[in-house]
Design a protein around this motif. Structure first.
Motif, PDB file in Angstrom:
ATOM      1  N   VAL A  61       0.840  -1.206   0.000  1.00  0.00           N
ATOM      2  CA  VAL A  61       0.000   0.000   0.000  1.00  0.00           C
ATOM      3  C   VAL A  61       0.870   1.249   0.000  1.00  0.00           C
ATOM      4  N   GLN A  62       1.962   1.236   0.782  1.00  0.00           N
ATOM      5  CA  GLN A  62       2.837   2.414   0.863  1.00  0.00           C
ATOM      6  C   GLN A  62       3.477   2.770  -0.472  1.00  0.00           C
ATOM      7  N   VAL A  63       3.728   1.777  -1.320  1.00  0.00           N
ATOM      8  CA  VAL A  63       4.400   2.082  -2.583  1.00  0.00           C
ATOM      9  C   VAL A  63       3.559   3.021  -3.439  1.00  0.00           C
ATOM     10  N   MET A 370      -7.682   2.775  -4.534  1.00  0.00           N
ATOM     11  CA  MET A 370      -7.507   1.379  -4.892  1.00  0.00           C
ATOM     12  C   MET A 370      -6.648   0.629  -3.869  1.00  0.00           C
ATOM     13  N   GLY A 371      -5.785   1.354  -3.168  1.00  0.00           N
ATOM     14  CA  GLY A 371      -5.053   0.741  -2.060  1.00  0.00           C
ATOM     15  C   GLY A 371      -5.996   0.304  -0.954  1.00  0.00           C
ATOM     16  N   LEU A 372      -7.069   1.069  -0.732  1.00  0.00           N
ATOM     17  CA  LEU A 372      -8.087   0.675   0.243  1.00  0.00           C
ATOM     18  C   LEU A 372      -8.785  -0.604  -0.208  1.00  0.00           C
ATOM     19  N   ALA A 373      -9.107  -0.675  -1.496  1.00  0.00           N
ATOM     20  CA  ALA A 373      -9.718  -1.900  -2.028  1.00  0.00           C
ATOM     21  C   ALA A 373      -8.774  -3.092  -1.867  1.00  0.00           C
ATOM     22  N   ALA A 375      -6.451  -3.458   0.472  1.00  0.00           N
ATOM     23  CA  ALA A 375      -6.386  -3.822   1.883  1.00  0.00           C
ATOM     24  C   ALA A 375      -7.628  -4.589   2.326  1.00  0.00           C
ATOM     25  N   LEU A 376      -8.772  -4.264   1.743  1.00  0.00           N
ATOM     26  CA  LEU A 376     -10.028  -4.890   2.156  1.00  0.00           C
ATOM     27  C   LEU A 376     -10.293  -6.224   1.467  1.00  0.00           C
ATOM     28  N   GLY A 377      -9.879  -6.347   0.199  1.00  0.00           N
ATOM     29  CA  GLY A 377     -10.290  -7.532  -0.535  1.00  0.00           C
ATOM     30  C   GLY A 377      -9.225  -8.204  -1.363  1.00  0.00           C
TER      31      GLY A 377
END
Length: 404
Positions: A61-63, A370-373, A375-377
């Motif tokens: 996610v950080q990238v 999209m990083g949230l997506a 992390a969630l799925g």
């Protein structure tokens, strides 16, 4: 050296009215070069992202922040550059930004810690934001009607040649070392020197009186209140969220985690979209005489969504590559059509630079969304979420640009 902007010819270059092909004009090729060097600083480094995660010990996610911090400064620099280009002259803004972009970008290759890399990317992004918009602005200054649409299409082809070449080159350079692709912006230095020496730009109204500036701001405000202009910018925001949030940031992740592909293969998959986009963009002048640009934009969003949803369903890397080719068709339609529409009226410098701000919003917000997506799925959820975003953008395009 070409004379300064305020000493140059009147509204348009003689080449604008010539019967000769615009491709015979060296200045146009310089503008294509500006576009070419200005577009590779996400697609060119994204094949190295899996290595950046490992070497700098950051999360997947950080990238995304490598893209986000590059994009955020453009929210300020793009409109400021547009105002400067409209008030002071195109070249007086373009040349310094090319040099800052090249020097700061090349310095990123020397970074060996994540915070230093992010700081240098931010400086580079501040200078990068106006580049493509200024090139299209000068094209809008020089050409009208179908010729303008054709030249904007050729410029989009140059853009897509860049986005085709940079991922492939970036993938090969990343195979040497993760930091080598970050040196690609050094190409802007010889381009900046050539622009400073040779490029001629039409004169602008450089009056600096307070009343003149207030009138200029009123004109810009009126354009932004125009439903069509607002709609074009809003729809393009959604398109950029898809490009930078899903496609460029997470396609390399998809092909590596699902199929164990190398950075070279990832670059080739990204390049596939640019190849099809470049081929389609060369025909945009012809297509625009038959199909209204808003229809090209609306249709392209359908293609965007379908292509992105197909990617996690692909049985192999070749399937992702085929979906990438399909995705590129959409970009070859929507970007030239949008740029042609936005370059068609007064104050084009600031309007096209605001479009650059929209691009930076997409670059900054897309990876976060999209990083949230992710992390969630997981990685598949990124592309299904992108399909949902494409549906919303398509509905917005019908509402704001017209369904009739």
């Amino acid at each position: 050296m070409a004379p300064a902007d305020d000493a140059e010819g009147s509204a348009r270059s003689p080449s604008a009215s010539s019967d000769a092909s615009p491709l015979a004009d060296l200045d146009v090729w310089l503008l294509f070069a500006v576009t070419l060097v200005g577009v590779g600083n996400v697609s060119g480094v994204s094949p190295a992202f899996p290595q950046v995660v490992d070497v700098l010990d950051i999360s997947r996610v950080q990238v995304g922040w490598v893209v986000t911090v590059y994009s955020l400064p453009g929210l300020l620099s793009a409109p400021l550059a547009g105002i400067g280009a409209d008030r002071l002259g195109r070249k007086r803004v373009l040349v310094p930004t090319l040099f800052v972009f090249g020097i700061a970008g090349g310095a990123c290759a020397l970074a060996r810690s994540f915070p230093v890399l992010l700081v240098l990317r931010a400086v580079q992004g501040f200078a990068a934001a106006p580049l493509v918009g200024l090139a299209i602005t000068i094209i809008g200054d020089r050409y009208d009607g179908a010729t303008r649409a054709a030249v904007v299409g050729y410029n989009a082809t140059a853009l897509n040649v860049g986005t085709a070449a940079f991922p492939a080159v970036g993938g090969m350079l990343a195979a040497i070392a993760w930091y080598v692709p970050f040196a690609l912006p050094l190409l802007a230095l010889p381009v900046g020197a050539a622009v400073a020496w040779k490029l001629e730009t039409p004169a602008v109204d450089g009056r600096s009186s307070a009343e003149g500036f207030r009138g200029y701001l009123r004109t810009v405000g009126a354009r932004l209140r125009d439903r069509r202009v607002f709609g074009l910018l809003a729809v393009n925001l959604g398109i950029f969220v898809l490009i930078f949030g899903a496609f460029l940031t997470y396609v390399p992740e998809l092909v590596e985690t699902r199929f164990g592909a190398s950075s070279v293969v990832s670059g080739g998959v990204l390049a596939a979209a640019s190849v099809s986009s470049a081929l389609v963009a060369t025909q945009i002048g012809r297509l625009a005489t038959w199909i209204p640009p808003r229809r090209l934009i609306q249709g392209s969003i359908v293609i965007d969504g379908v292509a992105l949803v197909l990617m996690p369903l692909a049985p192999g890397v070749w399937g992702v590559g085929m979906a990438s080719l399909f995705y590129g068709v959409a970009q070859g339609l929507n970007q030239p059509a949008l740029q042609t529409e936005l370059s068609s009226e007064a104050s084009r410098g600031v309007i096209l630079s605001l479009n650059g701000t929209i691009l930076r919003l997409g670059q900054a917000g897309g990876p976060l969304l999209m990083g949230l997506a992710l992390a969630l799925g997981g990685i598949e959820a990124v592309f299904y979420a992108a399909g949902g975003v494409a549906l919303l953008v398509g509905l917005a395009a019908l509402w704001l640009l017209g369904a009739a």
